[in-house]
Scaffold this motif. Structure first.
Motif, PDB file in Angstrom:
ATOM      1  N   SER A  74     -89.673 -34.655 -57.882  1.00 33.55           N
ATOM      2  CA  SER A  74     -88.714 -35.288 -56.973  1.00 33.55           C
ATOM      3  C   SER A  74     -87.331 -35.350 -57.632  1.00 33.55           C
ATOM      4  CB  SER A  74     -89.182 -36.698 -56.602  1.00 33.55           C
ATOM      5  OG  SER A  74     -89.491 -37.425 -57.764  1.00 33.55           O
ATOM      6  N   ARG A  75     -86.324 -35.540 -56.816  1.00 35.20           N
ATOM      7  CA  ARG A  75     -84.958 -35.613 -57.349  1.00 35.20           C
ATOM      8  C   ARG A  75     -84.717 -36.990 -57.961  1.00 35.20           C
ATOM      9  NH1 ARG A  75     -81.411 -33.745 -52.354  1.00 35.20           N
ATOM     10  NH2 ARG A  75     -79.712 -33.547 -53.859  1.00 35.20           N
ATOM     11  N   LEU A  76     -83.788 -37.035 -58.891  1.00 37.52           N
ATOM     12  CA  LEU A  76     -83.423 -38.282 -59.558  1.00 37.52           C
ATOM     13  C   LEU A  76     -81.906 -38.421 -59.542  1.00 37.52           C
ATOM     14  CD1 LEU A  76     -84.289 -40.750 -61.371  1.00 37.52           C
ATOM     15  CD2 LEU A  76     -83.842 -39.261 -63.335  1.00 37.52           C
ATOM     16  N   MET A  77     -81.423 -39.475 -58.899  1.00 33.20           N
ATOM     17  CA  MET A  77     -79.995 -39.779 -58.958  1.00 33.20           C
ATOM     18  C   MET A  77     -79.781 -40.790 -60.080  1.00 33.20           C
ATOM     19  SD  MET A  77     -77.423 -41.547 -56.180  1.00 33.20           S
ATOM     20  CE  MET A  77     -77.318 -40.164 -55.049  1.00 33.20           C
ATOM     21  N   VAL A  78     -78.950 -40.434 -61.036  1.00 36.97           N
ATOM     22  CA  VAL A  78     -78.652 -41.324 -62.163  1.00 36.97           C
ATOM     23  C   VAL A  78     -77.305 -41.985 -61.896  1.00 36.97           C
ATOM     24  CG1 VAL A  78     -78.336 -41.482 -64.663  1.00 36.97           C
ATOM     25  CG2 VAL A  78     -79.939 -39.803 -63.714  1.00 36.97           C
ATOM     26  N   VAL A  79     -77.310 -43.313 -61.852  1.00 38.83           N
ATOM     27  CA  VAL A  79     -76.089 -44.070 -61.532  1.00 38.83           C
ATOM     28  C   VAL A  79     -75.717 -44.961 -62.713  1.00 38.83           C
ATOM     29  CG1 VAL A  79     -75.016 -45.705 -59.929  1.00 38.83           C
ATOM     30  CG2 VAL A  79     -76.725 -44.079 -59.082  1.00 38.83           C
ATOM     31  N   ASN A  80     -74.487 -44.800 -63.185  1.00 36.98           N
ATOM     32  CA  ASN A  80     -73.964 -45.666 -64.242  1.00 36.98           C
ATOM     33  C   ASN A  80     -73.653 -47.031 -63.632  1.00 36.98           C
ATOM     34  OD1 ASN A  80     -71.969 -47.014 -65.955  1.00 36.98           O
ATOM     35  ND2 ASN A  80     -71.833 -45.081 -67.088  1.00 36.98           N
ATOM     36  N   GLN A  81     -74.322 -48.075 -64.151  1.00 41.56           N
ATOM     37  CA  GLN A  81     -74.159 -49.425 -63.579  1.00 41.56           C
ATOM     38  C   GLN A  81     -72.720 -49.927 -63.656  1.00 41.56           C
ATOM     39  OE1 GLN A  81     -76.801 -52.420 -65.174  1.00 41.56           O
ATOM     40  NE2 GLN A  81     -78.435 -50.930 -65.466  1.00 41.56           N
ATOM     41  N   VAL A  82     -71.992 -49.482 -64.667  1.00 39.23           N
ATOM     42  CA  VAL A  82     -70.638 -50.012 -64.898  1.00 39.23           C
ATOM     43  C   VAL A  82     -69.591 -49.237 -64.108  1.00 39.23           C
ATOM     44  CG1 VAL A  82     -68.862 -50.491 -66.635  1.00 39.23           C
ATOM     45  CG2 VAL A  82     -71.291 -50.845 -67.189  1.00 39.23           C
ATOM     46  N   THR A  83     -69.630 -47.896 -64.217  1.00 39.39           N
ATOM     47  CA  THR A  83     -68.573 -47.081 -63.605  1.00 39.39           C
ATOM     48  C   THR A  83     -68.936 -46.572 -62.215  1.00 39.39           C
ATOM     49  OG1 THR A  83     -69.440 -45.014 -64.518  1.00 39.39           O
ATOM     50  CG2 THR A  83     -67.908 -46.283 -65.911  1.00 39.39           C
ATOM     51  N   GLY A  84     -70.253 -46.561 -61.907  1.00 39.69           N
ATOM     52  CA  GLY A  84     -70.686 -46.003 -60.633  1.00 39.69           C
ATOM     53  C   GLY A  84     -70.803 -44.490 -60.658  1.00 39.69           C
ATOM     54  N   GLU A  85     -70.542 -43.885 -61.815  1.00 38.76           N
ATOM     55  CA  GLU A  85     -70.619 -42.418 -61.942  1.00 38.76           C
ATOM     56  C   GLU A  85     -72.035 -41.940 -61.602  1.00 38.76           C
ATOM     57  OE1 GLU A  85     -70.446 -39.020 -65.445  1.00 38.76           O
ATOM     58  OE2 GLU A  85     -69.946 -41.095 -65.940  1.00 38.76           O
ATOM     59  N   ILE A  86     -72.117 -40.812 -60.891  1.00 40.27           N
ATOM     60  CA  ILE A  86     -73.396 -40.311 -60.386  1.00 40.27           C
ATOM     61  C   ILE A  86     -73.717 -38.941 -60.987  1.00 40.27           C
ATOM     62  CG2 ILE A  86     -74.558 -39.429 -58.303  1.00 40.27           C
ATOM     63  CD1 ILE A  86     -72.970 -41.601 -56.733  1.00 40.27           C
ATOM     64  N   GLU A  87     -74.982 -38.774 -61.398  1.00 39.47           N
ATOM     65  CA  GLU A  87     -75.483 -37.469 -61.840  1.00 39.47           C
ATOM     66  C   GLU A  87     -76.705 -37.130 -60.999  1.00 39.47           C
ATOM     67  OE1 GLU A  87     -75.676 -37.028 -66.345  1.00 39.47           O
ATOM     68  OE2 GLU A  87     -75.424 -39.195 -66.116  1.00 39.47           O
ATOM     69  N   PHE A 113     -87.292 -43.751 -49.183  1.00 33.65           N
ATOM     70  CA  PHE A 113     -88.416 -44.690 -49.077  1.00 33.65           C
ATOM     71  C   PHE A 113     -89.622 -44.281 -49.944  1.00 33.65           C
ATOM     72  CE2 PHE A 113     -86.744 -45.833 -44.537  1.00 33.65           C
ATOM     73  CZ  PHE A 113     -85.585 -46.320 -45.090  1.00 33.65           C
ATOM     74  N   SER A 114     -90.808 -44.728 -49.547  1.00 29.45           N
ATOM     75  CA  SER A 114     -91.989 -44.699 -50.429  1.00 29.45           C
ATOM     76  C   SER A 114     -92.300 -43.341 -51.037  1.00 29.45           C
ATOM     77  CB  SER A 114     -93.218 -45.205 -49.668  1.00 29.45           C
ATOM     78  OG  SER A 114     -93.042 -46.553 -49.310  1.00 29.45           O
ATOM     79  N   PHE A 115     -92.264 -42.278 -50.244  1.00 31.02           N
ATOM     80  CA  PHE A 115     -92.587 -40.944 -50.744  1.00 31.02           C
ATOM     81  C   PHE A 115     -91.327 -40.144 -51.075  1.00 31.02           C
ATOM     82  CE2 PHE A 115     -96.744 -41.239 -48.192  1.00 31.02           C
ATOM     83  CZ  PHE A 115     -97.455 -41.659 -49.317  1.00 31.02           C
ATOM     84  N   GLY A 116     -90.197 -40.834 -51.165  1.00 32.89           N
ATOM     85  CA  GLY A 116     -88.924 -40.156 -51.365  1.00 32.89           C
ATOM     86  C   GLY A 116     -88.536 -39.969 -52.822  1.00 32.89           C
ATOM     87  N   ASP A 117     -87.257 -39.712 -53.046  1.00 33.90           N
ATOM     88  CA  ASP A 117     -86.714 -39.464 -54.379  1.00 33.90           C
ATOM     89  C   ASP A 117     -86.421 -40.777 -55.099  1.00 33.90           C
ATOM     90  OD1 ASP A 117     -86.720 -36.599 -54.146  1.00 33.90           O
ATOM     91  OD2 ASP A 117     -85.021 -36.769 -52.774  1.00 33.90           O
ATOM     92  N   ALA A 118     -85.922 -40.647 -56.332  1.00 29.95           N
ATOM     93  CA  ALA A 118     -85.736 -41.824 -57.183  1.00 29.95           C
ATOM     94  C   ALA A 118     -84.285 -41.971 -57.645  1.00 29.95           C
ATOM     95  CB  ALA A 118     -86.649 -41.741 -58.396  1.00 29.95           C
ATOM     96  N   MET A 119     -83.982 -43.187 -58.081  1.00 26.11           N
ATOM     97  CA  MET A 119     -82.680 -43.519 -58.632  1.00 26.11           C
ATOM     98  C   MET A 119     -82.887 -44.206 -59.975  1.00 26.11           C
ATOM     99  SD  MET A 119     -79.936 -46.276 -57.058  1.00 26.11           S
ATOM    100  CE  MET A 119     -79.165 -45.257 -55.820  1.00 26.11           C
ATOM    101  N   PHE A 120     -82.036 -43.889 -60.944  1.00 29.67           N
ATOM    102  CA  PHE A 120     -82.084 -44.585 -62.237  1.00 29.67           C
ATOM    103  C   PHE A 120     -80.752 -45.285 -62.448  1.00 29.67           C
ATOM    104  CE2 PHE A 120     -81.705 -44.301 -67.066  1.00 29.67           C
ATOM    105  CZ  PHE A 120     -82.457 -45.447 -67.265  1.00 29.67           C
ATOM    106  N   LEU A 121     -80.794 -46.612 -62.523  1.00 32.37           N
ATOM    107  CA  LEU A 121     -79.590 -47.392 -62.770  1.00 32.37           C
ATOM    108  C   LEU A 121     -79.494 -47.596 -64.281  1.00 32.37           C
ATOM    109  CD1 LEU A 121     -80.080 -49.994 -59.926  1.00 32.37           C
ATOM    110  CD2 LEU A 121     -78.454 -48.107 -59.949  1.00 32.37           C
ATOM    111  N   ARG A 122     -78.628 -46.790 -64.906  1.00 28.65           N
ATOM    112  CA  ARG A 122     -78.547 -46.802 -66.365  1.00 28.65           C
ATOM    113  C   ARG A 122     -77.409 -47.691 -66.860  1.00 28.65           C
ATOM    114  NH1 ARG A 122     -74.685 -42.732 -68.410  1.00 28.65           N
ATOM    115  NH2 ARG A 122     -75.608 -43.127 -70.461  1.00 28.65           N
ATOM    116  N   LYS A 123     -77.641 -48.255 -68.033  1.00 32.33           N
ATOM    117  CA  LYS A 123     -76.632 -49.102 -68.654  1.00 32.33           C
ATOM    118  C   LYS A 123     -76.088 -48.334 -69.857  1.00 32.33           C
ATOM    119  CE  LYS A 123     -76.247 -53.962 -70.007  1.00 32.33           C
ATOM    120  NZ  LYS A 123     -77.047 -55.183 -70.247  1.00 32.33           N
ATOM    121  N   PRO A 124     -74.815 -48.004 -69.870  1.00 32.22           N
ATOM    122  CA  PRO A 124     -74.265 -47.199 -70.972  1.00 32.22           C
ATOM    123  C   PRO A 124     -74.256 -47.971 -72.297  1.00 32.22           C
ATOM    124  CG  PRO A 124     -72.514 -47.904 -69.474  1.00 32.22           C
ATOM    125  CD  PRO A 124     -73.803 -48.313 -68.847  1.00 32.22           C
TER     126      PRO A 124
END
Length: 343
Positions: free
Chosen positions: A26-39, A332-343
């Motif tokens: 599945s896809r993974l969206m990585v979001v920087n908690q501080v800047t909001g930058e997305i990968e 939702f349940s069977f969908g992709d994921a997000m990672f809220l990372r802390k730099p």
């Protein structure tokens, strides 16, 4: 703060109706908690963002095949029970549909008579207290007769029941899966462990309240459902040691997050315990234990998107969701994921 502040427009075709063949593809969206930058990544890439000494906390609850369809004794009318909470002595709190068939004293039969049920009480909220009778072991009877209680937004049939379980599920008792964990394979968990990241398990039995819409206009007026959790001594020691060494706690899913924040004290320390939590986390909340979060994409105006917004900021999260819709992520349940990372 208003519930409508957490609305976003979601095309229905983005709601995943079935799991991918390969869990960690599945896809993974990585979001920087501080800047909001997305990968934009693939879920297997999560290992790149975890450092030796960090601790990943997973919820090892297992979903019960809690949907029972049977017949009313006498009339033969169809009944559906959804098991919500075990009360002991083969007695459960259940949802009943249609409710008019499930009056006090009514009895029902499931399968070829392997399971029988009687309505003992009707609660104020409309739920029923049901007493079951059977031969053998209840869990085995349930496994044979019950169906997976898939979320209301999934309309397709799930062919393999194990795909609505995490690969590490162990403690039976949930009415819904802790879906952020569905992306992990045993091989990926082994790679994470080999990199020097601690993996610990806690239990929170997910209730159907997780799908309940927020009906209040103001967030503060919403009352959360209550769910049962367990934290072991071993898990508590690893988490406290990780915090003391300045490393990060990564919660896998909102269920793990809510459990950790329920147990954590003002210093961020946890201790072995079990109990019920109805913690409601929304923007303005100060996190005590959790540093980073792996989660799926949630419903508009839900308590889950409010929790995510509390960790990474509402603007960052709504921008990420807008991007997810634009980039055709699965929700939702069977969908992709997000990672809220802390730099």
């Amino acid at each position: 703060m208003k519930v409508k502040d957490f609305y976003f427009d979601l095309p229905e075709e983005l709601i995943a109706q079935h799991p991918l063949e390969q869990r960690d593809a599945s896809r993974l969206m990585v979001v920087n908690q501080v800047t909001g930058e997305i990968e934009h990544k693939t879920f297997g890439d999560i290992i790149e963002y975890l450092n030796p000494g960090d601790t990943m906390v997973l919820n090892d609850t297992r979903v019960l095949p809690a949907r029972l369809i049977g017949e009313k004794d006498g009339s033969g009318g169809k009944i559906e029970f959804l098991l919500l909470k075990r009360l002991g002595d083969d007695t459960w709190e259940c949802l009943a549909k249609p409710g008019k068939r499930a009056r006090v004293g009514a009895t029902f039969t499931f399968g070829n008579g392997e399971l029988k049920a009687e309505v003992i009480e009707v609660l104020e909220n409309g739920n029923r207290i049901i007493k079951f009778s059977y031969s053998g072991i209840f869990e085995e009877v349930l496994d044979s007769l019950g169906e997976m209680p898939l979320p209301p937004y999934i309309h397709e049939t799930l062919e393999d029941k194990e795909r609505y379980q995490t690969v590490y599920s162990k403690e039976e008792g949930s009415a819904a899966a802790p879906t952020a964990g569905l992306h992990f394979t045993k091989e990926l968990l082994e790679k994470i462990k080999n990199k020097g990241i601690n993996i610990v398990f806690i239990t929170l039995h997910v209730g159907l309240g997780t799908f309940r819409p927020v009906k209040a206009e103001d967030i503060e007026s919403h009352e959360m459902h209550s769910e049962f959790y367990i934290m072991s001594q071993e898990a508590a020691e690893v988490i406290n040691s990780t915090k003391a060494q300045g490393n990060k706690i990564v919660a896998v899913g909102t269920t793990s997050c809510r459990t950790l924040e329920t147990i954590g004290d003002s210093q961020g320390k946890v201790r072995a315990q079990s109990g019920w939590t109805d913690i409601f986390i929304y923007p303005g909340y100060t996190f005590k234990v959790v540093d980073q979060l792996i989660t799926n994409f949630h419903l508009p105006e839900s308590t889950l998107i409010m929790l995510v917004s509390a960790l990474a900021g509402k603007e960052n999260v709504l921008k990420a969701y807008e991007t997810a819709v634009k980039e055709r992520y699965r929700f939702f349940s069977f969908g992709d994921a997000m990672f809220l990372r802390k730099p």
